[in-house]
Design a protein around this motif. Structure first.
Motif, mmCIF file in Angstrom:
data_model
loop_
_atom_site.group_PDB
_atom_site.id
_atom_site.type_symbol
_atom_site.label_atom_id
_atom_site.label_comp_id
_atom_site.label_asym_id
_atom_site.label_seq_id
_atom_site.Cartn_x
_atom_site.Cartn_y
_atom_site.Cartn_z
ATOM 1 N N ASP A 176 37.268 41.191 27.571
ATOM 2 C CA ASP A 176 38.487 40.740 26.927
ATOM 3 C C ASP A 176 38.609 39.215 27.051
ATOM 4 O O ASP A 176 38.711 38.694 28.158
ATOM 5 N N PRO A 177 38.606 38.489 25.936
ATOM 6 C CA PRO A 177 38.678 37.023 25.989
ATOM 7 C C PRO A 177 39.936 36.506 26.701
ATOM 8 O O PRO A 177 39.871 35.511 27.411
ATOM 9 N N LYS A 178 41.063 37.181 26.539
ATOM 10 C CA LYS A 178 42.288 36.732 27.209
ATOM 11 C C LYS A 178 42.167 36.897 28.719
ATOM 12 O O LYS A 178 42.648 36.062 29.481
ATOM 13 N N GLU A 179 41.529 37.971 29.148
ATOM 14 C CA GLU A 179 41.303 38.182 30.577
ATOM 15 C C GLU A 179 40.353 37.114 31.124
ATOM 16 O O GLU A 179 40.557 36.592 32.219
ATOM 17 N N MET A 180 39.336 36.770 30.342
ATOM 18 C CA MET A 180 38.394 35.740 30.754
ATOM 19 C C MET A 180 39.114 34.403 30.912
ATOM 20 O O MET A 180 38.931 33.707 31.910
ATOM 21 N N GLU A 181 39.965 34.036 29.950
ATOM 22 C CA GLU A 181 40.706 32.784 30.034
ATOM 23 C C GLU A 181 41.616 32.776 31.249
ATOM 24 O O GLU A 181 41.712 31.770 31.955
ATOM 25 N N ALA A 182 42.275 33.889 31.519
ATOM 26 C CA ALA A 182 43.171 33.977 32.668
ATOM 27 C C ALA A 182 42.397 33.779 33.967
ATOM 28 O O ALA A 182 42.862 33.074 34.873
ATOM 29 N N GLN A 183 41.217 34.371 34.063
ATOM 30 C CA GLN A 183 40.406 34.234 35.270
ATOM 31 C C GLN A 183 39.882 32.808 35.419
ATOM 32 O O GLN A 183 39.832 32.267 36.520
ATOM 33 N N GLN A 184 39.475 32.194 34.308
ATOM 34 C CA GLN A 184 38.994 30.817 34.360
ATOM 35 C C GLN A 184 40.115 29.872 34.797
ATOM 36 O O GLN A 184 39.905 29.000 35.638
ATOM 37 N N LEU A 185 41.306 30.048 34.227
ATOM 38 C CA LEU A 185 42.425 29.195 34.606
ATOM 39 C C LEU A 185 42.812 29.412 36.068
ATOM 40 O O LEU A 185 43.165 28.458 36.766
ATOM 41 N N SER A 186 42.734 30.634 36.530
ATOM 42 C CA SER A 186 43.040 30.921 37.926
ATOM 43 C C SER A 186 42.054 30.211 38.858
ATOM 44 O O SER A 186 42.450 29.596 39.851
ATOM 45 N N ALA A 187 40.766 30.287 38.536
ATOM 46 C CA ALA A 187 39.748 29.603 39.335
ATOM 47 C C ALA A 187 39.957 28.097 39.285
ATOM 48 O O ALA A 187 39.833 27.399 40.295
ATOM 49 N N LEU A 188 40.307 27.581 38.110
ATOM 50 C CA LEU A 188 40.542 26.150 37.960
ATOM 51 C C LEU A 188 41.768 25.713 38.754
ATOM 52 O O LEU A 188 41.753 24.671 39.404
#
Length: 71
Positions: free
Chosen positions: A14-26
């Motif tokens: 899921d692209p939205k889940e991927m973005e959420a995880q990337q932003l969380s790591a960032l």
């Protein structure tokens, strides 16, 4: 650790889940750093790549750093 999480997001369907995880790591990388250069180093990306990612998501380094410092 944040960099590994950033790249593990590639496996998420899921692209939205991927973005959420990337932003969380960032956010964790920014919280643990004092400069944009240091955050980019933690994420093992260039400062320019970090800037592009932030812009793509409607942030600047400063705006995300300020958002993090509010919590």
């Amino acid at each position: 650790m944040a960099q590994e999480e950033f790249y593990e997001c590639v496996e998420v369907a899921d692209p939205k889940e991927m973005e959420a995880q990337q932003l969380s790591a960032l956010r964790r990388a920014i919280k643990g750093s004092s400069t944009k250069e240091e955050a980019a180093s933690i994420m093992q990306v260039s400062v320019r790549t970090l800037d592009r990612f932030l812009k793509q998501h409607g942030y600047t380094y400063r705006s995300l750093k300020n958002e993090i410092s509010l919590y």
